[in-house]
Design a protein around this motif. Structure first.
Motif, PDB file in Angstrom:
ATOM      1  N   SER A 271       0.973  -1.281   0.055  1.00  0.00           N
ATOM      2  CA  SER A 271      -0.032  -0.362  -0.085  1.00  0.00           C
ATOM      3  C   SER A 271       0.834   1.350  -0.297  1.00  0.00           C
ATOM      4  N   GLY A 272       2.029   1.281   0.701  1.00  0.00           N
ATOM      5  CA  GLY A 272       2.660   2.199   0.703  1.00  0.00           C
ATOM      6  C   GLY A 272       3.297   2.771  -0.681  1.00  0.00           C
ATOM      7  N   TYR A 273       3.862   1.920  -1.573  1.00  0.00           N
ATOM      8  CA  TYR A 273       4.487   1.836  -2.725  1.00  0.00           C
ATOM      9  C   TYR A 273       3.428   2.446  -3.647  1.00  0.00           C
ATOM     10  N   LEU A 274       2.234   1.839  -3.390  1.00  0.00           N
ATOM     11  CA  LEU A 274       0.981   2.171  -4.152  1.00  0.00           C
ATOM     12  C   LEU A 274       0.816   3.773  -3.990  1.00  0.00           C
ATOM     13  N   PHE A 275       0.350   4.002  -2.912  1.00  0.00           N
ATOM     14  CA  PHE A 275       0.373   5.378  -2.570  1.00  0.00           C
ATOM     15  C   PHE A 275       1.299   6.488  -3.081  1.00  0.00           C
ATOM     16  N   ALA A 276       2.462   6.042  -2.832  1.00  0.00           N
ATOM     17  CA  ALA A 276       3.504   6.797  -3.199  1.00  0.00           C
ATOM     18  C   ALA A 276       3.685   7.122  -4.590  1.00  0.00           C
ATOM     19  N   GLY A 277       3.365   6.039  -5.594  1.00  0.00           N
ATOM     20  CA  GLY A 277       3.344   5.937  -6.960  1.00  0.00           C
ATOM     21  C   GLY A 277       2.375   7.268  -7.288  1.00  0.00           C
TER      22      GLY A 277
ATOM     23  N   ILE B 140       8.765  14.520  -9.570  1.00  0.00           N
ATOM     24  CA  ILE B 140       8.371  13.057  -9.151  1.00  0.00           C
ATOM     25  C   ILE B 140       9.504  12.494  -8.266  1.00  0.00           C
ATOM     26  N   PHE B 141      10.869  12.849  -8.663  1.00  0.00           N
ATOM     27  CA  PHE B 141      11.754  12.187  -7.648  1.00  0.00           C
ATOM     28  C   PHE B 141      11.600  12.600  -6.272  1.00  0.00           C
ATOM     29  N   LEU B 142      11.473  13.866  -5.937  1.00  0.00           N
ATOM     30  CA  LEU B 142      11.244  14.519  -4.876  1.00  0.00           C
ATOM     31  C   LEU B 142      10.152  13.933  -4.215  1.00  0.00           C
ATOM     32  N   VAL B 143       8.949  13.925  -4.641  1.00  0.00           N
ATOM     33  CA  VAL B 143       7.577  13.589  -4.074  1.00  0.00           C
ATOM     34  C   VAL B 143       7.916  11.956  -3.668  1.00  0.00           C
ATOM     35  N   TRP B 144       8.540  11.281  -4.587  1.00  0.00           N
ATOM     36  CA  TRP B 144       8.652   9.749  -4.391  1.00  0.00           C
ATOM     37  C   TRP B 144       9.603   9.461  -3.120  1.00  0.00           C
ATOM     38  N   THR B 145      10.771  10.146  -3.349  1.00  0.00           N
ATOM     39  CA  THR B 145      11.268   9.893  -2.025  1.00  0.00           C
ATOM     40  C   THR B 145      10.993  10.306  -0.869  1.00  0.00           C
ATOM     41  N   ALA B 146      10.307  11.452  -0.760  1.00  0.00           N
ATOM     42  CA  ALA B 146       9.541  11.738   0.801  1.00  0.00           C
ATOM     43  C   ALA B 146       8.419  11.021   0.962  1.00  0.00           C
ATOM     44  N   THR B 147       7.670  10.540   0.015  1.00  0.00           N
ATOM     45  CA  THR B 147       6.458   9.747   0.575  1.00  0.00           C
ATOM     46  C   THR B 147       6.935   8.086   0.680  1.00  0.00           C
ATOM     47  N   THR B 148       7.819   7.766  -0.164  1.00  0.00           N
ATOM     48  CA  THR B 148       8.248   6.489   0.458  1.00  0.00           C
ATOM     49  C   THR B 148       8.684   6.348   1.873  1.00  0.00           C
TER      50      THR B 148
END
Length: 389
Positions: A272-278, A330-338
């Motif tokens: 779920s974490g990777y799904l919502f991060a995506g 995308i890189f910044l949001v992906w890193t922070a949300t993961t």
């Protein structure tokens, strides 16, 4: 002595996003400071008995170690590849053998880098003012890891528990807390039960194959759904269960550990974490696309044809600038949300399940000498393996 986890999501998100932005603006140079600050946050959030861990690593150590490792690896890979390419063309009249042998030659270095990174992180970790440490032995670990991986592949995974136990024992038996050495007790056979769900998933796969040969389409569809789900759960179960069993058989002088963790919880957090991060990572693309269309259409009704035409007629540098902004957004949001949705929940789940016994003997433990470890985790940074949190 129970362990608490004191971290807050928003503070972590802000830290990961801001340090990621600095990393982008400095063309990657700030990543050594980013990793140091994130580790200090995670370490301070884990509090066995209410006392936080400390991470005292220095970003300058990481930068210097990275530069040293790059020079050594460039020389090693360059010379080795040159010799292999010459031998490949001379003996096999092609370069395939050279590429294959070059890859095989880097694998031991990969394991070597992982061990060196672990040694550096432990050397810069303290609890109650006492340092952790890991004795030298990176090449021994590398060749053992290579050997056990070969055995595991040749036995189609049946000796996976043997590899897991022996490599963990090699690392644990060389780990120190203060002046006491840790020990990994038990036998590798105690991990065999952790393979049961993977085994059942393979059984489902074979049964599904039998259904396919007999033309039972509905049962084939059911098996194609159940089998992969069971296999994914089996991977999570193996990881969590082996970690629990190995932790229960670790000893550091008078100190002992137990770990409570749930495979389903770990699988849910990860999936779920990777799904919502995506999904969250798509936000910068949508925002910049909307801005682009607004600039191009000047408020007119926008269709797919308008989008295609606008992209074709747009100024090239505008498209390049927006593409770069989108990529790094995308890189910044992906890193922070993961970090917020995957890494932190997993750390919290494992940390709150950890219990330390025998803490009444802690006053008897003495400090160990500081491990200088001049190249830090540079090899893992250069190879991009084993140098994460």
């Amino acid at each position: 002595m129970a362990t608490q986890f004191a971290g807050k999501r928003w503070r972590l998100f802000t830290l990961a996003f801001v340090t990621g932005l600095y990393t982008v603006l400095t063309l990657g140079l700030y990543r050594f400071w980013q990793k140091t600050r994130l580790r200090r946050w995670y370490w301070s959030a884990i509090r066995p008995g209410g006392q936080p861990l400390e991470y005292v690593g220095d970003p300058f150590e990481k930068l210097l170690g990275f530069l040293i490792a790059v020079v050594i690896l460039a020389f090693y890979i360059g010379v080795v590849n040159l010799l292999l390419m010459f031998a490949s063309f001379s003996l096999f009249h092609g370069n395939f053998a050279a590429y294959l042998l070059s890859f095989v030659g880097v694998v031991p270095v990969w394991f070597y880098a992982r061990y060196r990174a672990r040694r550096y992180v432990l050397a810069r970790t303290r609890w109650l003012g006492l340092r952790f440490g890991l004795a030298p032995g990176a090449w021994g670990y590398a060749f053992r890891a290579l050997l056990y991986w070969v055995l595991t592949l040749l036995t189609l995974g049946l000796l996976w528990p043997l590899m897991t136990f022996r490599l963990e024992k090699y690392r644990t038996d060389r780990t120190f807390y203060g002046d006491i050495r840790m020990q990994q007790e038990g036998r590798w056979t105690m991990l065999l039960g952790a393979l049961k769900w993977i085994g059942w998933s393979l059984v489902v796969g074979l049964v599904t194959l039998g259904f396919a040969l007999n033309g039972l389409v509905p049962l084939v569809v059911l098996g194609c759904v159940v089998g992969p789900v069971m296999f994914l759960y089996g991977l999570a179960y193996y990881r969590v269960e082996t970690l629990k069993r190995l932790t229960a058989h670790k000893r550091a002088g008078p100190l002992r550990l137990t770990l409570e963790a749930r495979p389903w919880r770990v699988l849910w957090i990860t999936g779920s974490g990777y799904l919502f991060a995506g999904l969250a990572s798509a936000v910068p693309s949508l925002v910049l696309l909307g801005l682009f269309l607004h600039l191009q259409s000047l408020g007119e009704q926008v269709t797919v044809g308008h989008v295609t035409e606008a992209l074709a007629q747009a100024d090239r540098w505008l498209v390049v600038a927006l593409s770069v902004m989108t990529y790094f957004g995308i890189f910044l949001v992906w890193t922070a949300t993961t970090h917020v949705l995957v890494t932190m929940p997993l750390w919290r789940h494992y940390a709150t399940g950890l219990t330390v016994y025998g803490t009444e003997h802690l006053p008897q433990i003495r400090q160990r000498p500081r491990d200088e470890h001049t190249e830090a985790e540079g090899f893992a940074e250069a190879l991009d393996v084993g140098a994460s949190l």
